[in-house]
Design a protein around this motif. Structure first.
Motif, PDB file in Angstrom:
ATOM      1  N   TYR A 397       0.827  -1.205   0.000  1.00  0.00           N
ATOM      2  CA  TYR A 397       0.000   0.000   0.000  1.00  0.00           C
ATOM      3  C   TYR A 397       0.868   1.264   0.000  1.00  0.00           C
ATOM      4  CZ  TYR A 397      -3.520   3.348   1.745  1.00  0.00           C
ATOM      5  OH  TYR A 397      -4.354   4.432   1.915  1.00  0.00           O
ATOM      6  N   ARG A 400       2.122   2.752  -3.261  1.00  0.00           N
ATOM      7  CA  ARG A 400       1.231   3.509  -4.139  1.00  0.00           C
ATOM      8  C   ARG A 400       1.752   4.932  -4.286  1.00  0.00           C
ATOM      9  NH1 ARG A 400      -5.143   3.719  -2.801  1.00  0.00           N
ATOM     10  NH2 ARG A 400      -4.500   5.468  -1.465  1.00  0.00           N
ATOM     11  N   PHE A 416       5.724  -0.891  -9.628  1.00  0.00           N
ATOM     12  CA  PHE A 416       4.580  -0.561  -8.780  1.00  0.00           C
ATOM     13  C   PHE A 416       3.667   0.465  -9.444  1.00  0.00           C
ATOM     14  CE2 PHE A 416       6.790  -2.826  -5.483  1.00  0.00           C
ATOM     15  CZ  PHE A 416       5.764  -3.266  -4.649  1.00  0.00           C
ATOM     16  N   ASP A 417       4.244   1.429 -10.121  1.00  0.00           N
ATOM     17  CA  ASP A 417       3.414   2.421 -10.820  1.00  0.00           C
ATOM     18  C   ASP A 417       2.518   1.746 -11.850  1.00  0.00           C
ATOM     19  OD1 ASP A 417       4.526   4.426  -9.338  1.00  0.00           O
ATOM     20  OD2 ASP A 417       5.947   5.073 -10.888  1.00  0.00           O
ATOM     21  N   TRP A 420      -0.226  -0.313  -9.932  1.00  0.00           N
ATOM     22  CA  TRP A 420      -1.244   0.512  -9.285  1.00  0.00           C
ATOM     23  C   TRP A 420      -2.122   1.254 -10.301  1.00  0.00           C
ATOM     24  CZ3 TRP A 420      -3.514   0.187  -4.963  1.00  0.00           C
ATOM     25  CH2 TRP A 420      -2.860  -0.234  -3.810  1.00  0.00           C
ATOM     26  N   SER A 421      -1.751   1.226 -11.569  1.00  0.00           N
ATOM     27  CA  SER A 421      -2.591   1.890 -12.574  1.00  0.00           C
ATOM     28  C   SER A 421      -3.956   1.219 -12.707  1.00  0.00           C
ATOM     29  CB  SER A 421      -1.882   1.906 -13.938  1.00  0.00           C
ATOM     30  OG  SER A 421      -1.716   0.590 -14.439  1.00  0.00           O
ATOM     31  N   PRO A 423      -6.105  -0.491  -9.924  1.00  0.00           N
ATOM     32  CA  PRO A 423      -6.232  -0.918  -8.525  1.00  0.00           C
ATOM     33  C   PRO A 423      -6.962  -2.237  -8.354  1.00  0.00           C
ATOM     34  CG  PRO A 423      -6.750   1.417  -8.754  1.00  0.00           C
ATOM     35  CD  PRO A 423      -6.643   0.866 -10.147  1.00  0.00           C
ATOM     36  N   PHE A 426      -4.327  -4.823  -8.874  1.00  0.00           N
ATOM     37  CA  PHE A 426      -3.005  -4.521  -8.325  1.00  0.00           C
ATOM     38  C   PHE A 426      -2.383  -5.707  -7.602  1.00  0.00           C
ATOM     39  CE2 PHE A 426      -0.667  -3.441  -4.423  1.00  0.00           C
ATOM     40  CZ  PHE A 426       0.513  -2.981  -5.004  1.00  0.00           C
ATOM     41  N   GLU A 459      -6.802   1.564   3.859  1.00  0.00           N
ATOM     42  CA  GLU A 459      -7.287   2.746   3.163  1.00  0.00           C
ATOM     43  C   GLU A 459      -8.501   3.351   3.865  1.00  0.00           C
ATOM     44  OE1 GLU A 459      -7.663   4.279  -1.369  1.00  0.00           O
ATOM     45  OE2 GLU A 459      -8.018   2.146  -0.997  1.00  0.00           O
TER      46      GLU A 459
END
Length: 471
Positions: A397, A400, A416-417, A420-421, A423, A426, A459
């Motif tokens: 997390y 992100r 990771f980018d 995370w595009s 979610p 992911f 979150e």
């Protein structure tokens, strides 16, 4: 405040001198507060009667304070030991002189002539034990530490003298084996001959070792206070935690040649250091890695903050007791005291250990320190270790990037980018990245589902809700 004299033999003439027995590459804070401090402990008890010759390993610059202070310095032990607060100062006189190969190469090579010099220790940082092609040295010292060592060993061989016991302290796995491998490579490059190579590999003992002591270094901001306390100024003073451990993999006879354990020091001689390395990696470094993402998400800044927080302290204690210790291949009477010492060290108020600094390259650290335990736990018990899994979720997390800026290699953050595009995908996408984990973690039963659940909770409710459930 009156001007106080600098530390030197002039103000402490009673300090004994001992013959040179150790060649020491590197005179930084760690080596002085670790190896030289231990030599001093042996000398104080009449067990060794030897000093070290300090050799400039990587830099041609010599700190002038060594000569000004006659190579004396103070080690300040500060922290908690066996539940008691420790704050004591000890003068170390176990370095006798310095040799700078860059300024006097002949003086450096002449160390091979001294029959009493039988040990070589080093700490040239992880970047020191690397192979770099170099021309065979003639009149000038080679630049790399292994190349300098090769030249010294060849001189020793040419003189027909016995070899050395070499104990590197650099923080790389199998450091002694790696150093010997590079020295052999230089010997081949320089065509030093099969007879030398045979002598190198049979008449010298290259030990792998693992070192453990936190050494923050010079006590900046306390100079006047300490000078008033000691009655002298010391520009080479170094602060260290009381705890130390040195695991040396070598022959049994080494215990008599280097009687560190007889001096009451926490030194272990063993034919196989692997279990001890695992103990340190998983019980000391593992909790560090677990606390970082959760702690940063909760707004904490240091390891001490974590240990003072009731929720986090319980999390770390149960992580160690219920998930880490049961998975390690050492007797409980060795693991439990070590774990207790780890908790004491984490609470040390004298050391400001920032979570942000520990977070550097967290993905590779998780892979080395906690992932093997997670996989072993799942395999042997048929369930996931709850606290490691929660820490894993917090780590994913955090990458992100909107809560905690990741400190990692560009190639890692790029993965990771991309993940995370989307979610919704992911977790499964990132677990499939074998370049990060070495395996496809989607094959671990229930792991993806659990991580998705924890990330949603982080979150929506934050890390403390998750910790309350675990504790």
């Amino acid at each position: 405040m009156e001007t106080l004299p600098g530390l030197s033999r002039g103000i402490l003439p009673e300090i004994a001198e001992h013959p040179e027995k150790v060649i020491q590459f590197g005179g930084g804070n760690f080596m002085r507060a670790f190896v030289d401090w231990q030599l001093q402990k042996m000398n104080d008890q009449g067990l060794f009667g030897g000093s070290a010759v300090l050799v400039q390993a990587n830099s041609p610059r010599t700190d002038p304070n060594f000569a000004k202070q006659d190579h004396l310095f103070t080690v300040l032990l500060s922290g908690i030991e066996n539940g008691e607060v420790v704050d004591r100062a000890e003068i170390v006189s176990s370095i006798r002189r310095s040799v700078n190969p860059y300024q006097d190469y002949a003086e450096y090579l002449a160390l091979a002539d001294n029959d009493r010099l039988s040990f070589i220790v080093s700490n040239t940082t992880e970047a020191g034990i690397v192979y770099r092609s170099e021309e065979r040295p003639e009149e000038r010292a080679p630049s790399g530490f292994p190349a300098k060592l090769t030249a010294l060993l060849h001189r020793r061989y040419m003189l027909g003298k016995p070899g050395f016991t070499v104990i590197p302290c650099e923080l790389i796995d199998r450091n002694g084996e790696r150093l010997l491998e590079i020295v052999n490579k230089h010997a081949d490059d320089w065509n030093l001959g099969k007879a030398f190579t045979s002598w190198l590999n049979t008449q010298n003992t290259f030990c792998c070792s693992m070192v453990d002591r936190i050494v923050p270094g010079f006590p900046h901001g306390r100079e006047q206070e300490l000078a008033a306390r000691f009655g002298y100024a010391d520009k080479l003073a170094v602060t260290a935690e009381p705890y130390m451990l040195w695991v040396i993999e070598g022959p049994e006879s080494l215990q008599d040649q280097l009687p560190l354990a007889r001096a009451g020091l926490n030194v272990i001689f063993t034919p196989d250091m692997t279990p001890y390395r695992e103990r340190k990696v998983h019980l000391l470094n593992g909790p560090h890695t677990a606390m970082v993402p959760l702690g940063l998400l909760a707004g904490l800044e240091t390891v001490e903050d974590v240990m003072k927080d009731e929720d986090f302290y319980a999390f770390i204690r149960l992580l160690i007791e219920q998930e880490l210790i049961p998975m390690l291949p050492l007797p409980l009477d060795e693991l439990e005291p070590y774990a207790q010492s780890v908790l004491e060290r984490f609470r040390n108020p004298s050391i400001r250990h920032e979570l942000r600094s520990i977070s550097l390259n967290s993905i590779s650290k998780f892979k080395a320190r906690l992932l093997p335990i997670l996989l072993r736990f799942a395999r042997e018990r048929g369930e996931l270790p709850p606290r490691i899994t929660s820490a894993f979720a917090a780590l994913l997390y955090s990458y992100r990037g909107d809560k905690i800026p990741p400190q990692d290699e560009a190639s890692v953050t790029a993965i990771f980018d991309r993940a995370w595009s989307d979610p919704n995908r992911f977790v499964t996408d990132i677990l499939s990245e074998t370049s990060l984990w070495g395996v496809d973690l989607n094959k671990v039963p229930e792991l993806a589902t659990r991580l998705e659940s924890h990330i949603r909770e982080l979150e929506s409710s934050g890390p403390r809700t998750l910790l309350h459930q675990l504790v």
